[in-house]
Design a protein around this motif. Structure first.
Motif, PDB file in Angstrom:
ATOM      1  N   ALA A   1      -3.342  -1.420   0.874  1.00  0.00           N
ATOM      2  CA  ALA A   1      -2.837  -1.823   2.466  1.00  0.00           C
ATOM      3  C   ALA A   1      -1.793  -1.438   1.902  1.00  0.00           C
ATOM      4  CB  ALA A   1      -3.559  -2.216   3.261  1.00  0.00           C
ATOM      5  N   GLN A   2      -1.285  -2.344   1.791  1.00  0.00           N
ATOM      6  CA  GLN A   2       0.550  -2.482   1.931  1.00  0.00           C
ATOM      7  C   GLN A   2       1.111  -1.138   1.508  1.00  0.00           C
ATOM      8  OE1 GLN A   2       1.374  -5.993  -0.761  1.00  0.00           O
ATOM      9  NE2 GLN A   2      -0.404  -7.425   0.060  1.00  0.00           N
ATOM     10  N   VAL A   3       0.718  -0.586   0.034  1.00  0.00           N
ATOM     11  CA  VAL A   3       0.975   0.821  -0.354  1.00  0.00           C
ATOM     12  C   VAL A   3       1.029   1.920   0.500  1.00  0.00           C
ATOM     13  CG1 VAL A   3       1.778   2.415  -2.131  1.00  0.00           C
ATOM     14  CG2 VAL A   3       1.402  -0.269  -2.481  1.00  0.00           C
ATOM     15  N   LEU A   4       0.356   1.923   1.221  1.00  0.00           N
ATOM     16  CA  LEU A   4      -0.439   2.797   1.961  1.00  0.00           C
ATOM     17  C   LEU A   4       0.537   2.209   3.731  1.00  0.00           C
ATOM     18  CD1 LEU A   4      -4.198   3.047   1.998  1.00  0.00           C
ATOM     19  CD2 LEU A   4      -2.963   4.963   1.375  1.00  0.00           C
ATOM     20  N   ASN A   5       0.740   1.566   4.367  1.00  0.00           N
ATOM     21  CA  ASN A   5       1.334   0.946   5.121  1.00  0.00           C
ATOM     22  C   ASN A   5       3.017   1.896   4.794  1.00  0.00           C
ATOM     23  OD1 ASN A   5       0.011  -0.155   6.854  1.00  0.00           O
ATOM     24  ND2 ASN A   5      -0.417  -2.027   5.884  1.00  0.00           N
TER      25      ASN A   5
ATOM     26  N   MET B   1       3.684   3.618   2.636  1.00  0.00           N
ATOM     27  CA  MET B   1       3.739   5.792   2.620  1.00  0.00           C
ATOM     28  C   MET B   1       3.958   5.540   3.563  1.00  0.00           C
ATOM     29  SD  MET B   1       1.247   6.233  -0.369  1.00  0.00           S
ATOM     30  CE  MET B   1       1.970   8.111  -0.214  1.00  0.00           C
ATOM     31  N   GLN B   2       3.659   5.385   5.208  1.00  0.00           N
ATOM     32  CA  GLN B   2       3.399   5.504   6.339  1.00  0.00           C
ATOM     33  C   GLN B   2       4.640   5.756   7.212  1.00  0.00           C
ATOM     34  OE1 GLN B   2       0.060   3.861   8.409  1.00  0.00           O
ATOM     35  NE2 GLN B   2       0.180   5.581   9.317  1.00  0.00           N
ATOM     36  N   ASP B   3       5.247   4.247   6.480  1.00  0.00           N
ATOM     37  CA  ASP B   3       7.224   3.826   7.426  1.00  0.00           C
ATOM     38  C   ASP B   3       7.543   4.628   7.043  1.00  0.00           C
ATOM     39  OD1 ASP B   3       5.906   2.020   8.656  1.00  0.00           O
ATOM     40  OD2 ASP B   3       6.168   0.309   7.171  1.00  0.00           O
ATOM     41  N   LEU B   4       7.150   5.035   5.577  1.00  0.00           N
ATOM     42  CA  LEU B   4       8.462   5.830   4.771  1.00  0.00           C
ATOM     43  C   LEU B   4       8.651   6.999   5.743  1.00  0.00           C
ATOM     44  CD1 LEU B   4       7.543   4.841   1.122  1.00  0.00           C
ATOM     45  CD2 LEU B   4      10.129   4.894   2.626  1.00  0.00           C
ATOM     46  N   GLN B   5       7.584   8.438   5.041  1.00  0.00           N
ATOM     47  CA  GLN B   5       7.222   9.141   6.014  1.00  0.00           C
ATOM     48  C   GLN B   5       8.156   9.439   7.785  1.00  0.00           C
ATOM     49  OE1 GLN B   5       2.764  10.157   7.277  1.00  0.00           O
ATOM     50  NE2 GLN B   5       3.374  12.459   6.508  1.00  0.00           N
ATOM     51  N   LYS B   6       8.126   8.171   8.112  1.00  0.00           N
ATOM     52  CA  LYS B   6       8.323   8.732   9.861  1.00  0.00           C
ATOM     53  C   LYS B   6      10.418   8.168   9.181  1.00  0.00           C
ATOM     54  CE  LYS B   6       4.882   5.868  11.816  1.00  0.00           C
ATOM     55  NZ  LYS B   6       4.552   4.399  11.870  1.00  0.00           N
ATOM     56  N   GLN B   7      10.646   7.258   8.295  1.00  0.00           N
ATOM     57  CA  GLN B   7      12.061   7.122   8.437  1.00  0.00           C
ATOM     58  C   GLN B   7      12.496   8.744   7.661  1.00  0.00           C
ATOM     59  OE1 GLN B   7      13.429   3.387   6.476  1.00  0.00           O
ATOM     60  NE2 GLN B   7      11.743   2.536   6.487  1.00  0.00           N
ATOM     61  N   LEU B   8      12.219   8.515   6.490  1.00  0.00           N
ATOM     62  CA  LEU B   8      12.047   9.887   6.050  1.00  0.00           C
ATOM     63  C   LEU B   8      12.064  11.248   6.206  1.00  0.00           C
ATOM     64  CD1 LEU B   8      12.827   7.534   2.477  1.00  0.00           C
ATOM     65  CD2 LEU B   8      13.969   8.132   3.955  1.00  0.00           C
ATOM     66  N   ASN B   9      11.241  11.804   7.349  1.00  0.00           N
ATOM     67  CA  ASN B   9      10.489  12.938   7.675  1.00  0.00           C
ATOM     68  C   ASN B   9       9.989  13.483   6.332  1.00  0.00           C
ATOM     69  OD1 ASN B   9       9.773  15.120   9.369  1.00  0.00           O
ATOM     70  ND2 ASN B   9      11.807  16.326   8.818  1.00  0.00           N
ATOM     71  N   LEU B  10       9.116  12.595   5.505  1.00  0.00           N
ATOM     72  CA  LEU B  10       8.144  12.958   4.470  1.00  0.00           C
ATOM     73  C   LEU B  10       6.663  13.939   4.952  1.00  0.00           C
ATOM     74  CD1 LEU B  10       8.372  10.125   2.210  1.00  0.00           C
ATOM     75  CD2 LEU B  10       9.566  12.157   1.980  1.00  0.00           C
ATOM     76  N   THR B  11       6.269  14.962   4.246  1.00  0.00           N
ATOM     77  CA  THR B  11       5.286  15.828   4.278  1.00  0.00           C
ATOM     78  C   THR B  11       4.554  15.308   2.688  1.00  0.00           C
ATOM     79  OG1 THR B  11       6.413  17.938   5.528  1.00  0.00           O
ATOM     80  CG2 THR B  11       3.956  17.873   4.841  1.00  0.00           C
ATOM     81  N   TYR B  12       2.946  14.520   3.247  1.00  0.00           N
ATOM     82  CA  TYR B  12       2.748  14.431   2.166  1.00  0.00           C
ATOM     83  C   TYR B  12       1.072  15.208   2.102  1.00  0.00           C
ATOM     84  CZ  TYR B  12       4.550   9.640   2.026  1.00  0.00           C
ATOM     85  OH  TYR B  12       5.710   8.604   2.496  1.00  0.00           O
TER      86      TYR B  12
ATOM     87  N   LYS C   1      -8.705   8.298   5.696  1.00  0.00           N
ATOM     88  CA  LYS C   1      -8.911   7.675   7.192  1.00  0.00           C
ATOM     89  C   LYS C   1      -7.019   6.895   7.403  1.00  0.00           C
ATOM     90  CE  LYS C   1     -11.863   5.419   9.892  1.00  0.00           C
ATOM     91  NZ  LYS C   1     -12.289   3.849   8.910  1.00  0.00           N
ATOM     92  N   HIS C   2      -6.835   6.354   6.693  1.00  0.00           N
ATOM     93  CA  HIS C   2      -5.775   5.885   7.306  1.00  0.00           C
ATOM     94  C   HIS C   2      -4.352   6.396   7.851  1.00  0.00           C
ATOM     95  CE1 HIS C   2      -3.744   1.363   6.893  1.00  0.00           C
ATOM     96  NE2 HIS C   2      -2.976   2.297   7.012  1.00  0.00           N
ATOM     97  N   PHE C   3      -3.780   7.680   7.448  1.00  0.00           N
ATOM     98  CA  PHE C   3      -2.575   8.213   7.837  1.00  0.00           C
ATOM     99  C   PHE C   3      -3.028   9.855   7.733  1.00  0.00           C
ATOM    100  CE2 PHE C   3      -0.938   7.217   3.921  1.00  0.00           C
ATOM    101  CZ  PHE C   3      -0.152   8.386   3.358  1.00  0.00           C
ATOM    102  N   SER C   4      -4.207   9.650   7.271  1.00  0.00           N
ATOM    103  CA  SER C   4      -3.760  11.763   7.319  1.00  0.00           C
ATOM    104  C   SER C   4      -4.464  12.253   8.794  1.00  0.00           C
ATOM    105  CB  SER C   4      -5.203  12.089   6.447  1.00  0.00           C
ATOM    106  OG  SER C   4      -4.780  11.336   5.842  1.00  0.00           O
ATOM    107  N   SER C   5      -3.779  13.444   9.309  1.00  0.00           N
ATOM    108  CA  SER C   5      -3.836  14.556  11.048  1.00  0.00           C
ATOM    109  C   SER C   5      -4.447  15.155  10.351  1.00  0.00           C
ATOM    110  CB  SER C   5      -2.543  15.214  10.928  1.00  0.00           C
ATOM    111  OG  SER C   5      -1.607  16.071   9.605  1.00  0.00           O
ATOM    112  N   ARG C   6      -5.064  15.408   9.149  1.00  0.00           N
ATOM    113  CA  ARG C   6      -6.169  16.761   9.017  1.00  0.00           C
ATOM    114  C   ARG C   6      -6.869  16.574   7.319  1.00  0.00           C
ATOM    115  NH1 ARG C   6      -4.597  21.735   8.596  1.00  0.00           N
ATOM    116  NH2 ARG C   6      -2.618  21.527   7.286  1.00  0.00           N
ATOM    117  N   VAL C   7      -7.532  16.410   6.903  1.00  0.00           N
ATOM    118  CA  VAL C   7      -8.344  16.561   6.005  1.00  0.00           C
ATOM    119  C   VAL C   7      -9.103  17.675   5.032  1.00  0.00           C
ATOM    120  CG1 VAL C   7     -10.095  14.595   4.767  1.00  0.00           C
ATOM    121  CG2 VAL C   7      -9.170  13.942   6.101  1.00  0.00           C
TER     122      VAL C   7
END
Ligand code: SF4
Ligand code: MG
Length: 321
Positions: free
Chosen positions: A191-195, A197-208, A219-225
């Motif tokens: 959960a810590q690592v997923l959180n 990654m989610q924070d970094l995505q917002k800060q750095l505008n990353l696509t995963y 499920k944690h943070f995908s928009s589509r699966v």
């Protein structure tokens, strides 16, 4: 949202040696005609059991393996047509985070030299700038900058994955392909690592592009699966739709192990019978038919194509006309 990556009819077939003779028919269709689009700033989760081709798919995007055919359009450029040299600028923009941070980090090097390496390879920055960049990224991933002079074995699994993520960030990428980035970690650390990654995505505008074998992780943070089975995409939907009402019997089976949000209640368990078939000799018709609880006669002879069943929602199954 703008598309950042458009995969069209991607195939990767590996020849298989059979005894001493390499027969033309001996091949594994690791990725078999997969098309999908990734939009800027989103996370697309890609799930399926091991051996379903999801890692090969991820590697093909980065051209770590060359596709047999199909297109890998990144910001409008087909990467599969580029030479090793032409691929260089794109190797900066697309980075990969691996499952096992330990084996992907050179144990003889300090964290600082591991993190500086990508900048050196691409001849970026002065020595002082590289040092500052390492300090900055270390803090961004939640590691004390004083740790930079230590070696990978001096860190816990979670910290090592933070280093793996830091390395992927050194060249300011736009797209990160994360291949089971938390599968090797304890549940409490996941959960810590997923959180992070989610924070970094917002800060750095990353696509995963987030590859996992477990639906509860994406499920944690995908928009589509997207769900893969034996090299093929069998279902793709928004996260909300997929978790609310999975359509493909394989997705339903994977999903039955995931608790329903907020209630903690599990769906009725659909057990997957049998093993994943031998990819060298896949079943006729629908590759899932031998394990499917809803199998019909047509399923044994005719392969279901991906059909659109709603806005942006596709499924490959004869149950849906
Ligand atoms: Fe099951 Fe048939 Fe659908 Fe395949 S096509 S998943 S065998 S119902
Ligand atoms: Mg894999």
């Amino acid at each position: 949202m703008e598309p950042i990556l458009e995969i069209k009819n991607l195939k990767k077939y590996f020849p298989v040696k059979q005894g001493f003779i390499r027969r033309a028919s001996g091949q594994v269709k690791a990725v078999d005609d997969v098309s999908l689009t990734l939009y800027e700033g989103e996370t697309l989760g890609l799930v399926g059991e091991s051996g379903c081709g999801k890692s090969t798919f991820g590697r093909t995007v980065l051209q770590l393996v060359k596709p047999t055919s199909g297109e890998v359009m990144y910001k409008g450029k087909d990467l599969s047509k580029l030479s090793f040299k032409e691929m260089r600028p794109y190797r900066r923009e697309i980075q990969m985070v691996f499952q096992d941070p330990y084996s992907s980090l050179n144990s003889r090097k300090t964290v600082r030299s591991i993190l500086e390496e990508p900048m050196k390879i691409h001849h970026l920055f002065t020595r002082k700038e590289r040092e500052e960049k390492v300090d900055h990224i270390m803090e961004l991933v939640g590691l004390n900058r004083t740790f930079a002079d230590r070696y990978p074995h001096e860190f816990s699994g979670g910290q090592r994955q933070r280093i793996g993520i830091a390395r992927a960030l050194m060249l300011d990428p736009s797209l990160i392909i994360a291949d089971e980035p938390v599968s090797a970690l304890d549940v409490s650390v996941q959960a810590q690592v997923l959180n992070l990654m989610q924070d970094l995505q917002k800060q750095l505008n990353l696509t995963y592009l987030f590859i996992a074998h477990d639906l509860s992780v994406v499920k944690h943070f995908s928009s589509r699966v997207g769900v893969m089975y034996l090299g093929r995409l069998v279902e793709l939907a928004s996260k909300t739709e997929l978790y609310k009402e999975p359509l493909h019997p394989y997705t339903q089976a994977l999903m039955s192990a995931v608790p329903i949000p907020k209630t903690g209640i599990k769906r009725e368990r659909i057990l997957l019978t049998g093993d994943v078939p031998n990819p060298q000799n896949p079943p006729t018709g629908c590759a899932f038919h031998e394990r499917c609880h809803a199998c019909m006669d047509i399923c044994k002879v005719e392969r279901p194509e991906l059909k659109e069943v709603g806005k942006g929602r596709v499924v490959a199954c004869h149950l849906y006309k």
